[in-house]
Scaffold this active site. Structure first.
Site, mmCIF file in Angstrom:
data_model
loop_
_atom_site.group_PDB
_atom_site.id
_atom_site.type_symbol
_atom_site.label_atom_id
_atom_site.label_comp_id
_atom_site.label_asym_id
_atom_site.label_seq_id
_atom_site.Cartn_x
_atom_site.Cartn_y
_atom_site.Cartn_z
ATOM 1 N N LYS A 67 -3.620 -30.981 1.070
ATOM 2 C CA LYS A 67 -1.847 -30.044 -0.273
ATOM 3 C C LYS A 67 -1.263 -29.081 1.078
ATOM 4 O O LYS A 67 -1.686 -28.595 1.905
ATOM 5 C CB LYS A 67 -2.585 -28.951 -0.947
ATOM 6 C CG LYS A 67 -1.423 -28.631 -1.869
ATOM 7 C CD LYS A 67 -1.431 -29.136 -2.939
ATOM 8 C CE LYS A 67 -0.120 -29.161 -3.628
ATOM 9 N NZ LYS A 67 1.065 -29.571 -3.225
ATOM 10 N N LYS A 103 0.394 -30.862 5.760
ATOM 11 C CA LYS A 103 1.935 -30.744 5.923
ATOM 12 C C LYS A 103 2.264 -31.658 6.715
ATOM 13 O O LYS A 103 1.858 -31.999 7.279
ATOM 14 C CB LYS A 103 1.804 -29.204 6.604
ATOM 15 C CG LYS A 103 3.062 -28.506 6.480
ATOM 16 C CD LYS A 103 2.822 -28.359 5.336
ATOM 17 C CE LYS A 103 4.387 -27.055 5.457
ATOM 18 N NZ LYS A 103 4.424 -25.469 4.477
ATOM 19 N N SER A 347 2.247 -25.083 -7.248
ATOM 20 C CA SER A 347 1.638 -26.606 -6.864
ATOM 21 C C SER A 347 0.610 -27.154 -8.205
ATOM 22 O O SER A 347 0.376 -28.486 -8.178
ATOM 23 C CB SER A 347 1.644 -26.825 -5.947
ATOM 24 O OG SER A 347 3.140 -26.906 -5.420
HETATM 25 P P1 NAD Z 1 14.684 -23.195 2.007
HETATM 26 O O1 NAD Z 1 14.968 -24.673 3.292
HETATM 27 O O2 NAD Z 1 14.769 -23.122 1.070
HETATM 28 O O3 NAD Z 1 15.219 -22.199 3.145
HETATM 29 C C1 NAD Z 1 15.565 -21.127 4.319
HETATM 30 C C2 NAD Z 1 15.673 -20.123 4.258
HETATM 31 O O4 NAD Z 1 15.665 -19.988 5.869
HETATM 32 C C3 NAD Z 1 17.605 -20.962 4.015
HETATM 33 O O5 NAD Z 1 18.677 -19.438 4.122
HETATM 34 C C4 NAD Z 1 17.786 -21.166 5.567
HETATM 35 O O6 NAD Z 1 19.798 -21.317 5.954
HETATM 36 C C5 NAD Z 1 17.231 -20.088 6.372
HETATM 37 N N1 NAD Z 1 17.377 -20.417 8.291
HETATM 38 C C6 NAD Z 1 16.787 -21.209 8.875
HETATM 39 N N2 NAD Z 1 17.096 -20.932 10.466
HETATM 40 C C7 NAD Z 1 17.411 -19.680 10.357
HETATM 41 C C8 NAD Z 1 16.816 -19.283 11.273
HETATM 42 N N3 NAD Z 1 16.836 -19.639 12.238
HETATM 43 N N4 NAD Z 1 17.991 -17.596 11.204
HETATM 44 C C9 NAD Z 1 17.729 -17.031 10.161
HETATM 45 N N5 NAD Z 1 17.451 -17.927 8.683
HETATM 46 C C10 NAD Z 1 17.396 -19.228 9.066
HETATM 47 O O7 NAD Z 1 13.105 -22.803 2.831
HETATM 48 P P2 NAD Z 1 12.349 -21.763 1.454
HETATM 49 O O8 NAD Z 1 11.030 -23.484 0.942
HETATM 50 O O9 NAD Z 1 12.822 -20.886 1.086
HETATM 51 O O10 NAD Z 1 11.242 -21.701 3.276
HETATM 52 C C11 NAD Z 1 11.569 -20.305 3.602
HETATM 53 C C12 NAD Z 1 9.736 -20.364 4.456
HETATM 54 O O11 NAD Z 1 8.959 -20.228 3.555
HETATM 55 C C13 NAD Z 1 9.146 -21.321 5.091
HETATM 56 O O12 NAD Z 1 8.484 -20.866 6.369
HETATM 57 C C14 NAD Z 1 8.284 -22.324 4.744
HETATM 58 O O13 NAD Z 1 7.075 -22.743 5.138
HETATM 59 C C15 NAD Z 1 7.154 -21.217 3.236
HETATM 60 N N6 NAD Z 1 7.709 -21.610 2.075
HETATM 61 C C16 NAD Z 1 8.260 -22.126 1.210
HETATM 62 C C17 NAD Z 1 7.398 -22.649 0.135
HETATM 63 C C18 NAD Z 1 7.890 -22.993 -0.508
HETATM 64 O O14 NAD Z 1 7.342 -23.557 -2.264
HETATM 65 N N7 NAD Z 1 9.204 -23.841 -0.920
HETATM 66 C C19 NAD Z 1 6.200 -21.551 0.162
HETATM 67 C C20 NAD Z 1 5.618 -20.952 1.065
HETATM 68 C C21 NAD Z 1 6.014 -20.847 1.572
#
Ligand code: NAD
Length: 412
Positions: A67, A103, A347
């Site tokens: 997952k 992943k 999820s």
């Molecule tokens: P997303 O694409 O929705 O958002 C990412 C954010 O980070 C955006 O605001 C983007 O502009 C910003 N960003 C990108 N590069 C950057 C940089 N160099 N410096 C500063 N900001 C930057 O992604 P998300 O789904 O919100 O995921 C964010 C983190 O959370 C990731 O590490 C992801 O693996 C983790 N995560 C996400 C989920 C989920 O359900 N979406 C679950 C668990 C963990």
């Protein structure tokens, strides 16, 4: 320099050593079970074919189907996907949901593609990994650069190949296609619960906490919104275009409305100061929430961090070198494998609803999410107290014990 995956292996070995877990009981969690690398041809709008690199890694299927999300980002590479898949194995064990870890990702900047190019990229990638994924095999979800619309393309392509609607192959999909109420907000809501659980143990509440958030995407944006609603003061936020900071607190609903229009923070206007992402991490605050990408807090800036609490909403935002520096400064870190588990927990709820064909109210989803987060936090906190270790090490010990027990129960 050690790769992100090599550093993760060192973290796992260190936790096993502290808890006296034998090498035979954790060796299989140091190597991913399966890795797939595919070439994805896309006919670009200019009439030229471009080839993109795509990956899917199944780190473990010991406790259930693999997952984990699918990331679209220009820096995606096999080491990153491998690390993200391993974090999922540990996260699912900590949250006590019946999954292994996986992943995927494509090395692409999705903001540079037209919608048609993005759809073709997603559908071709899905065809190339279709023998590898499935409701009982490996279930992808959104991550950085992907969203419910991308999940819908994956679902539609996969269902077409199988010749039947297969909603349980993917989570984080739109609600009309079998998505769960509360899934979009789940990771950010879980981050809010993680803050609450920690503060409770420190005899504090969310009210008036001065919070800094790096990344205003799905996770950071929802966390900012929910924390502000609980009375915290969000003094700085950022995205890829830079950061904004106001000691009085930012107008989070206005920022979210702006971002929803597809714009970046650099075009948001108001009475605040513009700073860089690096400066944002070094602001004096009560809670720092990295919610963007990995390796943001390193040995280069850890000493300049001026918070007492870090809640890791992103995966892998703090390097082990930074961890050691922050420990000396008595900074409490709620690790990614616990703090951002809300996404995979809901999820899991989405998958359960798809398989049962019976759908829950948003309230029911949020209540069950709280129960799971609360229990996981409590168990990790108990291990932390038992061994007098960091929350990260405690989380890995808890997960390793659970994985070792499952391995023993299955027989070698
Ligand atoms: P997303 O694409 O929705 O958002 C990412 C954010 O980070 C955006 O605001 C983007 O502009 C910003 N960003 C990108 N590069 C950057 C940089 N160099 N410096 C500063 N900001 C930057 O992604 P998300 O789904 O919100 O995921 C964010 C983190 O959370 C990731 O590490 C992801 O693996 C983790 N995560 C996400 C989920 C989920 O359900 N979406 C679950 C668990 C963990």
């Amino acid at each position: 320099m050690a790769s992100t995956y090599e550093k993760l292996v060192a973290t796992i070995e260190d936790a096993a050593k502290t808890a006296g877990i034998k090498e035979n009981d954790y060796l299989m969690f140091l190597s991913p079970e399966r890795e797939l690398h595919v070439a994805i041809p896309v006919m670009m709008d200019n009439g030229k074919v471009k080839i993109f690199d795509g990956f899917r890694v199944q780190h473990s299927t010991l406790r259930g189907p693999a997952k984990g999300g699918i990331r679209f980002h220009q820096d995606v590479n096999i080491d990153e996907v491998r690390s993200l898949s391993a974090w999922m194995t540990f996260k699912c064990a900590i949250a006590d949901i019946p999954y292994g870890g996986g992943k995927g990702g494509i090395s692409v900047d999705p903001t540079k593609l037209s919608e048609r190019e993005l759809e073709q990229l997603t559908r071709t990638f899905t065809r190339k990994i279709s023998q590898f994924i499935g409701p009982r095999l490996d279930i992808p979800a959104p991550d950085v650069g992907t969203n419910p619309k991308v999940m819908a393309w994956i679902l539609d392509t996969y269902s077409g190949i199988k010749g039947e609607p297969t909603p349980a192959v993917i989570t984080g999909k739109p609600v009309p296609l079998g998505g769960s109420l509360g899934r979009f907000e789940a990771t950010g809501r879980g981050v809010m619960f993680a803050c609450q659980e920690l503060l409770k143990r420190l005899d504090q509440t969310l009210e008036d906490q001065r919070v800094v958030i790096q990344g205003m995407g799905n996770v950071g944006g929802v966390a900012a919104d929910l924390l502000a609603k609980e009375g915290s003061k969000i003094i700085a936020v950022s995205d890829v275009s830079g950061a904004i900071y106001s000691e009085k607190g930012l107008n989070i609903p206005a920022i979210i409305d702006h971002l929803k229009e597809g714009k970046l923070l650099d075009s948001f206007k108001g009475g605040f100061k513009r700073i860089t992402n690096a400066e944002l991490l070094e602001l004096e605050c009560d809670i720092l929430i990295p919610a963007a990408l990995e390796n943001q807090i390193t040995e280069k800036n850890a000493d300049k961090i001026k918070t007492k609490i870090i809640i890791e909403a992103a995966n892998g935002p703090t390097t082990p070198e930074a961890d050691a520096i922050l420990a000396k400064k008595d900074v409490i870190i709620v690790p990614d494998v616990l703090a951002n588990a809300g996404g995979v927990i809901v999820s899991y709820f989405e998958w359960v609803q798809n398989l049962a064909g019976y759908y829950w109210s948003e309230e029911e989803v949020n209540t069950k999410l709280y129960e799971k987060m609360h229990r996981a936090f409590d168990l990790v906190w108990k291990v932390k107290t038992e061994y007098n270790v960091s929350m990260r090490k405690a989380a890995y010990i808890k997960a390793l014990r659970q994985l070792a027990d499952t391995q023993e129960a299955r027989g070698f």
